[in-house]
Design a protein around this motif. Structure first.
Motif: not given
Length: 812
Positions: A168-193
């Motif tokens: 599902n990815g994530s996005t957020g801004i905190s003090a000194g840090y920010a994050t941007d992780i895009p969503p991925h396909n469930l089957a592909e991510v599980l195959d990678a795991v």
């Protein structure tokens, strides 16, 4: 001062530093950044846990969102209701989340940026995949800590039976840090795991064979495999996300662009508005209409084009200038071991695998304890059934339940747990048929205990259990990929000829900086007369150009302004132009000294600039072409007291003719000047005496047949042949071009290069205009003096001089 009042005398920076440090730590760890294991921020985790504990799950009816929000605020998250509801809504939006964790009935917002309905109107429940996030949470799989008021317990992380952070990815801004992780396909991510489980040393290259890249819920086309690879290796990388569009042919030589998928996180309504504004502003003349035809069946934006306009270049322009194409920057920061960490793909997968192994170990221990306890009871019940009459007699002879338990323990050797189970047994269970059920249960429990012990004792067995469970999740919830991935980032080259309709216009720029383009019709209707400008102003540039051409305006401070002709304000000949500072921000002390029209930048031509302190610079015309032109650009580095007095376009093979205030003149080939880049200083053109400066600079074309007309500050003029000044090297002092008078010597106002039939117009401060044609003057020698044209005492000093073309009688 009372005993309770104790004051501390501390430096402000120490107090502020301590408070902000604590605040930052809280923001980073407990608000804005997701956990690497379950991919959730605390507010999301609390919402899911609260709904689970309330039984608000996918197999039960929907409940009012307000009930959940109140429950979350009251028990786990003592913050504002709007922040909780917004987080809840986001988890239910299918254009934000690849797999929604919450199902919502009612208006939960839209891809157009519309707000959701108030929480009293909407209803929600956990989705079926959210059950996988919370599976086994009641089997002591995760740590539970006291909530904010110590009245309840809440989890520090969820079991998360699929890799939610990547899915599902994530996005957020905190003090000194920010994050941007895009969503991925469930089957592909599980195959990678699964690949990482099988081969803990798997490289990004190998993992990308199964996990190809992000998979946005809104689809689109992703470009740049190198950017994905870099992001997976380092945590940072850049990709291009492009809308999915097709060009459809309509009847009557018309085409339309149909957009069916837009980039992730782009507001559709704003995108349609921006495209329509381009049509209204006539920046894109080929668009007839922009329509949003999206409905329940899916997204559809139609850009209808005018007759015989090709869709391909219009689409390219829209991709380049709107959010039909955006840049997505990976910034994969997550909380790992209670610290914000830049995560590579391997680190994310390993953090998830380690978490799942811990979940299975803790669950197995929990199940093993339960199974052992139950086996102990089953063995007691079996023993009791084998001596049932004695057991009943012992119970009947007892005073109460406690005495019965004690008697069973003393007489038959039952444990307290077994005795409790026997005395709690219902009478109907005391039949001979139940012994077979107990034996069956004993057998199943013994097998289960063996299985659980093997999981706890063998890493290989534990991994096989994890693999099996991941495959089940994949089988149940996998979906086809929505985003296409293309290897290379396509460079968009916009063909201006197609976008801008070809039209001849008259472009004018005044000395004070008023600019406009005028249609040939308006120009002809005025016969080129009655040009509107302020009394103190004069025309610096007038030429017939095409709307597909460009204008370069050079300033005295070493800048140039790039203006496409089609973007100049379209104003009638008799109306005042628009000041250039309203189009391009310009310093109030900066003046435009020359303007040139350019049809093609890819020619063997140069921009030559000369300063009053005798510096010269030559730069290829091609270097002056830019894509973005919302500010002036540097074209020459100047020393503090220096200014540019002349700047213009010259052909290769031209000559430079410079004249100083003290009437020294120098002439040399342009090729003497090295070609330099845009952001550099010049080289010496003329060696000046103290107190002298360059007053006039002329670029003499190859194969010239012209002369120069010299004008002095006192109103004297003479015509002189160019050959009076021999061609030599640059950086010399030059030769005198006026006889030096002992009393009131003449000083140069300007020198103008003229060819046959041309001339100059002198304009004084008192408004006198004097036209001087070159044919009316005979040639003078270098040492000769000037003849007076104006009397500065009565006519006023010279304010400016215009060049007259061979046909021109009255310049504007």
């Amino acid at each position: 001062m009372t005993q309770s009042e104790i004051f501390q005398d501390l430096p402000l920076e120490e107090v502020i530093g301590d408070r902000f440090g604590r605040y930052s730590k809280y923001i980073i760890q407990d608000r804005a950044l997701p956990d690497a294991r379950d991919g959730l921020k605390p507010v999301q985790r609390r919402i899911l846990y609260a709904m689970f504990m309330e039984g608000n799950t996918h197999d039960k009816p929907f409940r009012k969102s307000a009930k959940t929000v109140g429950n979350v605020i009251g028990n786990y998250h003592p913050h504002g209701d709007s922040s909780v509801y917004e987080a809840m809504v986001r988890m239910s939006q299918d254009w934000k989340a690849r797999h929604m964790l919450i199902e919502m009935h009612g208006n939960n917002g839209s891809v157009d940026g519309d707000p959701p309905a108030a929480m009293r109107y909407t209803e929600a429940r956990l989705s079926s995949i959210a059950a996988q996030m919370l599976r086994d949470i009641q089997k002591d799989t995760v740590d539970l800590v006291p909530n904010f008021d110590d009245q309840d317990l809440e989890p520090t992380v969820l079991p998360s039976r699929f890799p939610n952070l990547l899915v599902n990815g994530s996005t957020g801004i905190s003090a000194g840090y920010a994050t941007d992780i895009p969503p991925h396909n469930l089957a592909e991510v599980l195959d990678a795991v699964l690949m990482r489980l099988k081969n803990p040393q798997a490289t990004v290259q190998e993992l990308m064979q199964v996990l190809h890249g992000p998979d946005f819920p809104t689809g689109g086309i992703i470009q740049g495999i190198d950017g994905i690879k870099k992001a997976y290796e380092t945590g940072k990388g850049k990709i291009i996300v492009r809308a999915k569009a097709e060009i459809e042919k309509l009847k009557g030589a018309k085409e339309q662009i149909v957009i069916t998928e837009i980039p992730y996180d782009v507001n559709k309504a704003n995108l349609v508005k921006k495209m329509d504004e381009m049509r209204l502003d006539k920046r894109l003349d080929g668009i007839a209409e922009v329509r949003d035809e999206s409905d329940r069946s899916g997204l559809r934006i139609v850009v209808e084009l005018k007759k015989e306009i090709s869709g391909e270049p219009i689409l390219k322009y829209l991709l380049k200038n709107t959010d039909l194409q955006v840049t997505y920057n990976f910034n994969m920061i997550a909380i790992y071991n209670r610290r914000p960490t830049m995560m590579s793909l391997q680190m994310l997968l390993d953090a998830y695998i380690a978490h799942q192994k811990e979940i299975i170990v803790r669950r197995s221990r929990y199940d093993l304890d339960k199974a052992n306890n139950r086996l102990h009871i089953v063995e007691g019940l079996m023993k009791a059934l084998s001596i049932l009459d004695e057991v009943i007699a012992a119970i009947r002879a007892s005073k109460d339940k406690k005495d019965a338990k004690n008697n069973l323990q003393e007489k038959f050797g039952f444990t307290e747990i077994q005795a409790e189970a026997i005395v709690s047994l219902q009478l109907y269970r005391l039949t001979n048929t139940d012994i077979t059920e107990l034996r069956q249960e004993q057998k199943e429990l013994e097998e289960k205990i063996l299985e659980l012990k093997s999981i706890l004792e063998s890493e290989k067995k534990l991994v096989s259990v994890l693999q099996k469970e991941l495959k089940e999740v994949k089988k149940t919830f996998q979906e086809p990929r929505r985003s296409e991935i293309e290897e290379k980032i396509e460079e968009i080259k916009v063909d201006l000829d197609v976008l801008v309709p070809s039209e001849d216009v008259v472009v004018t720029v005044t000395s004070d900086g008023y600019v406009k383009r005028t249609s040939i019709r308006s120009y002809n209707a005025s016969n080129g007369e009655d040009f509107a400008m302020k009394e103190s102003d004069h025309l610096l540039y007038e030429a017939q150009l095409n709307t597909q051409h460009h204008v370069l305006a050079f300033t005295n401070k070493g800048h140039y302004i790039f203006l496409p002709v089609h973007e100049l304000p379209d104003i009638r000949w008799k109306d005042l132009g628009q000041h250039i500072s309203s189009i391009i921000p310009l310093d109030s002390e900066e003046k435009i000294i020359n303007v040139e029209g350019v049809a093609d930048f890819n020619t063997d031509q140069y921009v030559v600039s000369i300063t009053k302190n005798g510096q010269i610079k030559r730069t290829a015309l091609a270097d002056f072409q830019v894509q973005r032109y919302n500010k002036p650009f540097k074209m020459m580095n100047l020393k503090k007291d220096d200014l540019i007095i002349a700047s213009g376009i010259a052909d290769s093979g031209a000559e430079v003719y410079l004249t100083s205030y003290l009437s020294y003149a120098i002439r040399f080939k342009l090729d003497e000047v090295p070609v330099a880049g845009i952001r550099t200083a010049g080289v010496k053109a003329m060696n000046l005496l103290d107190g002298d400066m360059v007053k006039a600079a002329n670029i003499i074309p190859p194969n010239h047949k012209g002369k120069v007309m010299i004008v002095t500050e006192r109103g004297g003029v003479k015509k002189m042949a160019l050959d009076e000044v021999e061609t030599g090297n640059r950086a010399l002092r030059g030769v005198l071009t006026l006889r030096e008078l002992k009393k009131q010597p003449h000083r140069i106002y300007t020198v103008v290069y003229v060819e046959k039939g041309e001339g100059i117009q002198i304009i004084t401060e008192n408004g006198l205009k004097e036209d001087l044609r070159e044919e009316n003057y005979s040639l003078s020698e270098r040492y000769s003096n000037v003849s007076y044209v104006i009397d500065v005492k009565t006519d006023g000093f010279i304010s400016h001089i215009l060049k007259l073309s061979a046909k021109e009688e009255n310049p504007k």
